[in-house]
Write a protein that holds these residues in place. Sequence first.
Motif, short mmCIF file in Angstrom:
data_model
loop_
_atom_site.label_atom_id
_atom_site.label_comp_id
_atom_site.label_asym_id
_atom_site.label_seq_id
_atom_site.Cartn_x
_atom_site.Cartn_y
_atom_site.Cartn_z
N CYS A 250 0.86 -1.20 0.00
CA CYS A 250 0.00 0.00 0.00
C CYS A 250 0.89 1.24 0.00
O CYS A 250 0.88 2.04 0.94
CB CYS A 250 -0.94 -0.02 1.19
N ALA B 96 1.48 3.86 -2.44
CA ALA B 96 1.30 5.14 -3.15
C ALA B 96 0.92 6.26 -2.17
O ALA B 96 0.24 6.00 -1.19
CB ALA B 96 0.20 4.97 -4.20
N PRO B 97 1.34 7.48 -2.41
CA PRO B 97 2.15 7.96 -3.54
C PRO B 97 3.63 7.61 -3.44
O PRO B 97 4.38 7.86 -4.37
CB PRO B 97 1.93 9.48 -3.49
N GLY B 98 4.07 7.04 -2.32
CA GLY B 98 5.42 6.49 -2.33
C GLY B 98 6.40 7.08 -1.33
O GLY B 98 7.60 6.86 -1.45
N SER B 99 5.91 7.78 -0.29
CA SER B 99 6.90 8.38 0.62
C SER B 99 7.60 7.31 1.47
O SER B 99 8.79 7.45 1.78
CB SER B 99 6.27 9.46 1.50
N TRP B 100 6.92 6.22 1.81
CA TRP B 100 7.61 5.15 2.56
C TRP B 100 8.64 4.48 1.65
O TRP B 100 9.72 4.11 2.08
CB TRP B 100 6.61 4.13 3.12
N ASP C 166 0.67 -1.12 -4.77
CA ASP C 166 -0.52 -0.32 -4.43
C ASP C 166 -1.58 -0.51 -5.51
O ASP C 166 -1.27 -0.90 -6.64
CB ASP C 166 -0.17 1.17 -4.32
N GLN D 261 -3.06 1.93 -6.68
CA GLN D 261 -2.89 3.07 -7.57
C GLN D 261 -1.50 3.11 -8.18
O GLN D 261 -0.54 2.62 -7.58
CB GLN D 261 -3.11 4.36 -6.78
N ASP E 138 -4.09 -5.22 -5.95
CA ASP E 138 -4.83 -5.23 -4.69
C ASP E 138 -4.18 -6.28 -3.78
O ASP E 138 -4.09 -7.46 -4.15
CB ASP E 138 -6.28 -5.62 -5.04
N ILE E 139 -3.75 -5.88 -2.59
CA ILE E 139 -3.02 -6.83 -1.73
C ILE E 139 -3.93 -7.92 -1.15
O ILE E 139 -3.45 -8.88 -0.57
CB ILE E 139 -2.21 -6.16 -0.59
N ASP F 92 1.36 0.54 5.08
CA ASP F 92 0.68 1.75 5.57
C ASP F 92 -0.72 1.81 4.98
O ASP F 92 -1.29 2.88 4.79
CB ASP F 92 1.53 2.97 5.15
N ALA G 197 -4.51 1.89 4.01
CA ALA G 197 -5.72 2.43 4.62
C ALA G 197 -6.82 2.39 3.58
O ALA G 197 -6.60 2.74 2.43
CB ALA G 197 -5.47 3.86 5.06
#
Length: 309
Positions: free
Chosen positions: A49, A51-55, A79, A81, A95-96, A120, A122
């Motif tokens: 999960c 996106a947008p990719g900060s992790w 993700d 997205q 989709d996980i 992360d 949600a």
Amino acid sequence: MGRSSKDKRDIYYRLAKEEGWRARSAFKLLQIDEEFNLFKGVRRAVDLCAAPGSWSQVLSRKLRGTEEKGEDVKIVAVDLQAMAPLPGVTQIQGDITKITTAQEIIKHFEGQPADLVVCDGAPDVTGLHDVDEYIQAQLLLAALNITTHVLKPGGTFVAKIFRGKDVTLLYSQLKVFFTTVTCAKPRSSRNSSIEAFAVCENYSPPEGYVPNMSNPLLDHKYDEDFNQLEGPNRLIVPFLACGDLSAYDADRNYPLQLDPSKEYQYRPPTQPPIRPPYQEACYLRKNNLLAKKNFSTVPLDKAFPDLHR
Ligand code: SAM
């Protein structure tokens, strides 16, 4: 609401833009790492999960460091997205909770399990707390299921949880697979939010456990199973606030000019979302096309080919 007032509202949102992170969530992972030393010795990681990719940015910067050092590092980000590319990060759009996505992730790690899995995830929050907590728990269990396939013994799993009334069942499920489970609340996560992060250390599945994607980890009768845990069956895990106390408080407002010697400057988001789900709705609204009869019979991809390319 003007740009600057939005900036002023959230200090971590502003800092993320200043430091080039794609989302303020980056600080949550960084502050969890400050407490748990998550990245020590990690060469292979999965970001569920993402996106947008900060992790993924944090993983890429922390694990790869300089280009040369990063050659043997493997990071897989997943993700629903699409996400703009990042150096050293393999992306999977899916989709996980779907077996096919899980299989695709597992494929990347055959023979070389991951040292760290983070999630992360949600769901789109409905505002109905019970529903939101239920969906969040299902997402975490889907992530746990994938984790049992790809994580090496001794590895670490970090996942967002909602600290709702039924969270103890989740803790109990996580404790089956990890010797230490801690509930971490980074300083950048608002106190007003029920969000926290389960930091699960030392992956040690029960003896004889065979990971299986059709394993009914997701098949709990929520009301019956979750609320009947009592006495020693209710697992209380340690709660740890993390992030330096001198760090900014996510629930406070700060003046625009943080450093009196520097004038405030607006910065656009580092990476705006790629085709977010609300884009079509905004387009329809802007063009006054919502609820027009003649459009209801035309498939949206035909009516707005630009948006569906
Ligand atoms: N960690 C990310 C970052 O730092 O940029 C932010 C993650 S955002 C809070 C939650 C993400 O979960 C969304 O991008 C959403 O698309 C993703 N998500 C929700 N349900 C999912 C699912 N079933 N499979 C894959 N991704 C999912």
